[in-house]
Design an enzyme around this catalytic site. Structure first.
Site, mmCIF file in Angstrom:
data_model
loop_
_atom_site.group_PDB
_atom_site.id
_atom_site.type_symbol
_atom_site.label_atom_id
_atom_site.label_comp_id
_atom_site.label_asym_id
_atom_site.label_seq_id
_atom_site.Cartn_x
_atom_site.Cartn_y
_atom_site.Cartn_z
ATOM 1 N N CYS A 1 -3.381 2.057 6.386
ATOM 2 C CA CYS A 1 -3.623 1.460 7.698
ATOM 3 C C CYS A 1 -4.216 2.470 8.676
ATOM 4 O O CYS A 1 -4.832 2.080 9.655
ATOM 5 C CB CYS A 1 -2.329 0.878 8.244
ATOM 6 S SG CYS A 1 -0.981 2.062 8.191
ATOM 7 N N GLU B 1 7.973 2.765 15.101
ATOM 8 C CA GLU B 1 8.933 3.184 14.086
ATOM 9 C C GLU B 1 8.974 4.702 14.062
ATOM 10 O O GLU B 1 8.191 5.379 14.723
ATOM 11 C CB GLU B 1 8.508 2.647 12.712
ATOM 12 C CG GLU B 1 8.593 1.141 12.621
ATOM 13 C CD GLU B 1 8.420 0.652 11.200
ATOM 14 O OE1 GLU B 1 7.262 0.512 10.765
ATOM 15 O OE2 GLU B 1 9.447 0.430 10.520
ATOM 16 N N GLU C 1 3.880 -3.808 12.220
ATOM 17 C CA GLU C 1 2.958 -2.710 11.877
ATOM 18 C C GLU C 1 1.796 -3.353 11.127
ATOM 19 O O GLU C 1 1.952 -3.776 9.982
ATOM 20 C CB GLU C 1 3.660 -1.678 10.973
ATOM 21 C CG GLU C 1 4.808 -0.946 11.633
ATOM 22 C CD GLU C 1 4.367 0.139 12.606
ATOM 23 O OE1 GLU C 1 3.152 0.243 12.892
ATOM 24 O OE2 GLU C 1 5.245 0.867 13.087
ATOM 25 N N ASN D 1 0.807 -1.236 0.000
ATOM 26 C CA ASN D 1 0.000 0.000 0.000
ATOM 27 C C ASN D 1 0.831 1.273 0.000
ATOM 28 O O ASN D 1 0.430 2.252 -0.603
ATOM 29 C CB ASN D 1 -1.027 -0.019 1.134
ATOM 30 C CG ASN D 1 -0.408 0.032 2.496
ATOM 31 O OD1 ASN D 1 0.672 -0.510 2.708
ATOM 32 N ND2 ASN D 1 -1.060 0.686 3.425
#
Ligand code: NAD
Length: 451
Positions: A261, A430, A227, A129
């Site tokens: 997301c 992150e 993630e 994505n």
């Protein structure tokens, strides 16, 4: 072989060989040798090379952006931002190489210091994505902290990652320090997870695959950053600037065709302003420009693949009440902007990640009800809170279980602020000032002054 399709036209853009377990073995062996020399280099030299890598990416942003448009169907504006994000991440991480400080802790009879040692070879498994930024989120700090990286891009989007590996060499990074191995998840991805020479896996993708990766990594107690998915709320209180909230709501779930997301796909609206909000939202959704990703006016492009299109269709109940935008007909994986209303709170499309341009609007009564609804999913990645009351903004920010919240805005991601999920949205963080430490082990050393 992996076939890369242009999602806007269904034309074949490229075919790329798929790596097998033996290719992973060879890449990890090469990476291990490169990492030993890289970790021994002066931090200032590592920083200089990474800044040079950033400069080379900067000189190729347009080329990288066009490649992202062709393989992922992203709008040109988004793709340019993504290439720039890779440059900025490399620049930011480069400075970290020079600032990877340990601590000096008071002790009796000597000196106690901590040293942040690199892990070794890091495996990065990326989704389709945001192929470029997500590859760089892990790669830039991992390299800066003295590690080597083997990156496996998603099956559908290997091209920008392969180009980045070429640009790294052009910038003067040592051979084999950053390798890209396109391949299938259950083959090349799984081989990375199970490889004893890989010290850590950074996995970005679905919660389902993330769970599998976590289970496989457990055998070796392998370090992990995960993630994963999200189903983020966009909470609109009656005391908000309702016009501004309604104007911003469409792109908060339509950006990247909803394949984000952090997409705010659960629009929660206080009942007293529910009708007014919907009346403002409808024209904003209908006016979204969906079409050719290369046209600079386009706001939303296609979905990544036919499989994703089928998945999104499957989530929209037959005959549901909806506000719908327009989408092109003909070739390409197009789905119109869609906002569903009148659904129960626990409808699958209200609680599961659709990963397409589909949102639901649900009413709530008061602050406690808003928080209950916001937390009524196993995910916890991001969310937005619209209110003019500072106390309410803070109370709600503390009560919503998610890693990245924004008040009166929909921003989630800056390379210099931490990013990651609560619950089934992931593990670890992150980006941000501590990004490099996720690629180190802390070693404590006591030096006696008594001997
Ligand atoms: P996916 O889980 O299908 O695939 C992700 C990656 O894992 C791909 O490279 C794939 O090849 C690989 N993979 C698949 N099976 C594997 C296996 N058995 N072992 C090792 N690797 C394997 O996800 P996707 O459909 O490509 O990506 C979309 C998902 O990613 C969404 O759920 C989205 O929310 C999530 N995502 C999360 C973040 C975040 O930062 N939290 C960012 C972007 C995307």
């Amino acid at each position: 072989m992996l076939q890369v399709l242009n999602p806007a036209t269904e034309e074949v853009v490229a075919t790329v060989p798929a790596a097998g377990p033996e290719d992973v073995d060879a890449a990890v062996a090469r990476a291990a040798a490169a990492q030993t020399a890289w970790a021994a280099a002066a931090p200032a030299d590592r920083a200089r090379l990474l800044r040079r890598f950033a400069a080379v990416v900067d000189a190729h942003t347009e080329e990288l952006a066009l490649l992202e448009v062709r393989e992922a169907g992203h709008t040109l504006g988004n793709a340019r931002w993504e290439a720039g994000n890779v440059r900025d991440l490399l620049d930011y991480a480069a400075g970290g190489a020079e600032r990877l400080n340990g601590r000096q802790i008071p002790v009796r009879g000597g000196l106690d210091v901590t040293i942040l040692e690199p892990l070794g070879v890091v495996g990065v498994i990326a989704p389709w994505n945001f192929p470029m930024p997500i590859a760089a989120w892990a790669t830039a700090p991992a390299l800066a902290a003295g590690n080597a990286v083997v990156l496996k891009p998603a099956e559908t989007t290997p091209l920008t990652a392969l180009r980045l590996a070429e640009l790294a060499l052009e910038a003067g990074l040592p051979d084999h320090l950053f390798q890209v191995l396109p391949g299938e998840g259950p083959v090349a991805g799984n081989a990375l997870v199970e490889h004893p020479g890989i010290a850590k896996i950074v996995f970005t993708g679905s919660t389902r695959t993330g769970r599998h990766v976590m289970a496989r990594a457990a055998d070796q107690v392998k370090r992990l950053t995960l993630e994963l998915g999200g189903k983020s709320p966009n909470i609109v209180f009656a005391d908000a600037d309702v016009e501004a909230a309604a104007a911003a709501a469409p792109m908060a779930f339509l950006d990247n065709s909803g394949q984000d997301c952090c997409a705010r796909t659960r629009i929660l609206v206080q009942r007293s302003v529910y009708d007014r909000f919907l009346a403002l939202l409808a024209p904003a959704v209908e006016a979204t420009v969906v079409g050719d990703p290369l046209d600079e006016r386009t706001q939303m492009g296609p979905l990544i693949s036919r499989a994703q299109l089928d998945r999104v269709r499957g989530y929209v109940p037959e005959g549901a009440e909806a506000i719908r935008g327009k989408a092109p007909e003909g070739p390409g994986f197009w789905y119109p902007p869609t906002v569903l209303t009148g659904l129960p709170e626990d409808a699958p499309c209200a609680v599961e990640e659709v990963f397409g341009p589909v949102a639901v609007v649900l009413p709530f009564e008061d602050e406690a009800d808003a928080i209950r609804l916001a937390n009524a999913t196993p995910y916890g990645l991001s969310g937005s809170i619209w209110t003019r009351d500072v106390g309410r903004a803070l109370r709600t920010s503390r009560a919503v279980r998610a890693g990245n919240l924004s008040v009166n805005s929909h921003s989630s991601v800056r390379y210099w602020t931490p990013f990651g999920g609560f619950g089934r949205s992931g593990l670890g963080r992150e980006l941000g000032p501590d990004a490099l430490t996720a690629f180190t082990e802390t070693k404590n050393v006591f030096l006696s002054t008594e001997a």
